[in-house]
Design an enzyme around this catalytic site. Structure first.
Site, PDB file in Angstrom:
ATOM      1  N   GLY A  31      62.144   7.903  31.446  1.00  0.00           N
ATOM      2  CA  GLY A  31      61.400   6.661  31.281  1.00  0.00           C
ATOM      3  C   GLY A  31      60.452   6.476  32.445  1.00  0.00           C
ATOM      4  N   GLY A 471      26.697  41.972  45.756  1.00  0.00           N
ATOM      5  CA  GLY A 471      25.944  42.527  46.877  1.00  0.00           C
ATOM      6  C   GLY A 471      26.718  43.548  47.682  1.00  0.00           C
ATOM      7  N   SER A 542      35.007  41.280  39.179  1.00  0.00           N
ATOM      8  CA  SER A 542      36.421  41.115  38.768  1.00  0.00           C
ATOM      9  C   SER A 542      37.241  40.491  39.898  1.00  0.00           C
ATOM     10  CB  SER A 542      37.031  42.445  38.321  1.00  0.00           C
ATOM     11  OG  SER A 542      36.753  43.504  39.205  1.00  0.00           O
TER      12      SER A 542
END
EC number: 2.7.7.4
Length: 634
Positions: A31, A471, A542
């Protein structure tokens, strides 16, 4: 005259014998915050005489320390064992407690009320027979009451008590009670909750907890304890289900005995019954039901036993025993309901470990059909699931498993998802049904295989996976590697990140989810080219270890060569051939790896190309030398 120690041992033995045959009820209290969950459990422990004198003394002392007035005991302190909980007056973890009465044994889980601890509530509810939803009579039905009701319904708890607590603070008003009942029944009809028992009570004063309250003569229903002692437990229901037993252990203590041990998740089994082993479908007959206390004529749900068979058939850990005339389903693609339990979001295309029963398989969420807003029950579109998110998801496994839909058998229809890198549990789920395509699609056998194609090309097919920052020089090095291999007469193909995004993956952006899907597609394409006998060279940022591991595990051991183009961020940014870093730093390019999106460097690559001080040609030569030294070039 009997010795005192003998009498004590006799009393203990009698006590254990009396408790041995009692049924066990597992229930949760849930609750909103401060509805009185811990107070209720504390009272149950107190009334059932399950407290030691030192525990009671400590609680009486803490009750005065934390502001309880008069001589009353703050029963919540019996359960709120964590220091942080006592300081804040809230429950932040699942607290399990055991108690018993003359009629039954109980395990109760006090679950957190805060929204951010929804995953803890799901953990507590996963094994419960009954849910007690606490409602503060002064506040009525709150958002968290609705949230927990939906989760209880989702998990499949069949018995729900709505305990309308703190009736002493509303002068035991029948009108307040009736208004809350009416409001909750309207909500329950939307969720599909049917079996509901409403009890007005005061956990603090004890009204309708153990004894009927004289202060609410208008209520003629059961007390909470009366309900808990008589409600049907799931173990009793499970015995009426079809027979199911997942193999936990292949028992071979010697050459003369071979049995299969596990817990019955449903039904009954006898010697002489015909059984089938899934997913293989092999059949045999039960010869013996073996336990530590001797052989049985019958085993029922909830018992752990060892089965021996009349025939020597192949059975492994994770296989499911069923009766031949009551088979379970077998598939590897499903619609599931997933409750996400980790700070890092669930992303479609990412591969997780899935534990279902006693079996561990590899699983990929292929699609999130929609997310459920547990506050409004609205279905919303979603590309990911965040912490505490609940989604209807399509799941694809790397092999067939035997299962039952969760609504039919919770034990054979539930699963957890585990992060492959950290081994942390990140999600819990329920199997709704097998997808039709799971039965319609099979692997087609072909006669010319990968080994034959590679042998004809005088090479060992493999995937050379170059990863590194933008890069870093991946594309340049990959191009040089292919030139060198081509000059040596080898058969290759180069998959480059930018080139693939112009075609196959042109629909994908650069969010974490799109990056995962980008790599998943590339890995599948690379696997097809590997099967064609080629040396496949891929050059992709990746950034995530989990996706690189997924690509590696698609192929056989030794067929994946991870090459880390190890260029520091400042060096890669100084090169900035495409001007992407400048755009990212200006905020014009979002989700750029190394700037506002992470890069997870390989931990143990086959080739670590430290580009500082080496030309691109020298780096490419290192890759070719690795291939030559490890037998890839014939």
């Amino acid at each position: 005259m009997a010795h005192v120690s003998d009498l004590i041992e006799s009393d203990i033995a009698q006590y254990l014998k009396e408790h041995e045959h009692k049924s066990l009820l597992r229930f949760i209290t849930c609750g909103s915050v401060d509805d009185g969950k811990s107070t209720l459990i504390g009272r149950l422990l107190f009334e059932s005489k399950m407290l030691f004198e030192d525990q009671l003394a400590a609680v009486e002392s803490d009750s005065k320390k934390f502001g309880t007035q008069g001589e009353s005991i703050d029963f919540a302190l019996l359960v709120d064992g964590l220091a942080a909980e006592r300081e804040q007056g809230i429950t932040i973890d699942v607290a399990y407690r055991f108690f018993s009465t003359d009629r039954r044994k109980f395990i109760v889980a006090d679950t957190p009320g805060h929204e951010q601890y929804t995953r803890n509530m799901v953990t507590g509810a996963s094994t419960a027979d009954v849910a007690i939803l606490m409602v503060d009579a002064r506040k009525g039905i709150l958002t968290q009451t609705r949230r927990h009701s939906f989760l209880v319904s989702l998990i499949g708890i069949r018995h729900i008590v709505v305990a309308i607590n703190k009736m002493d603070l509303v002068e035991y008003s029948e009108g307040v009670f009736n208004n809350i009942v009416e409001e909750y029944q309207a909500f329950a009809a939307e969720v599909g909750i049917e079996k509901i028992t409403f009890i007005p009570m005061s956990a603090f004063k004890g009204d309708n907890v153990i004894e009927c309250s004289e202060r609410m003569p208008w209520y003629r229903g059961t007390t909470l304890m009366g309900y808990l002692e008589t409600v049907e437990v799931d173990d009793e229901r499970a015995q009426r289900l079809p027979f199911r037993m997942a193999v936990q252990w292949v028992n071979r203590p010697n050459l003369d005995f071979r049995g299969f041990s596990g817990l019955l998740a449903g039904g009954k089994i006898h010697p002489g019954d015909k059984v089938r082993v899934l997913p293989s479908g092999k059949e045999s007959t039960v010869a013996r039901i073996v336990t530590m206390d001797g052989d049985l004529d019958e085993a029922v749900a909830g018992q752990s036993v060892t089965l021996t068979l009349e025939d020597e058939i192949d059975v492994s850990r994770g296989d499911l025993f069923v009766k031949s005339d009551q088979p379970a389903s077998v598939a590897k693609q499903f619609e599931t309901t997933v409750v996400w339990m980790h700070e890092e979001a669930l992303l479609p295309g990412r591969t997780y470990l899935m534990k279902v029963g006693t079996q561990m398989v590899s699983a990929t969420v292929t699609d999130i059909k929609y997310q459920v807003n547990v506050n409004t029950l609205e279905h919303t579109a979603a590309k990911s699931l965040d912490l505490n998110g609940i989604g209807i998801c399509s799941l694809s496994l790397d092999r067939d498993i035997a299962f039952d839909p969760y609504k039919e058998n919770q034990d054979t229809g539930n699963f957890i998802l585990i992060d492959r890198l950290t081994n942390s549990t990140v999600g819990a789920g329920m199997i709704n049904f097998a997808l039709r395509r799971s039965h319609n699609i099979t692997i087609q056998h072909v006669d010319v295989n990968k080994e034959g194609r590679g042998s004809a090309k005088h090479q060992k097919p493999c995937i050379i996976w170059l990863t590194g920052l933008s890069g870093a020089g991946k594309s340049t090095i990959a191009n040089l590697v292919e030139q060198k291999l081509f000059a040596m007469g080898r058969h290759t193909y180069l998959l480059d990140g930018d080139n693939v995004r112009h075609g196959l993956n042109k629909d994908l952006g650069f969010t974490d989810g799109d990056r995962v899907e980008n790599i998943r597609r590339i890995a599948e394409v690379a696997k097809l080219m590997l099967d064609a006998g080629l040396i496949v060279i891929s050059a992709f940022i990746s950034p995530f270890r989990s996706e690189r591991r997924m690509a590696r595990e698609l192929v056989e051991e030794g067929e994946f060569v991870e090459v880390f183009v190890n260029t520091p961020l400042d060096v890669a940014e100084d090169r900035d051939v495409k001007g992407l870093y400048k755009k990212a730093r200006r905020g014009e390019l979002k989700n750029f790896t190394g700037v506002d999106s992470p890069y997870e460097a390989p931990e143990d690559p086959e080739c670590d190309l430290r580009t500082a001080g080496y030309s691109a040609d020298e780096c490419a030569e290192q890759v070719v030398e690795y291939l030559q030294n490890n037998g890839y070039l014939g």
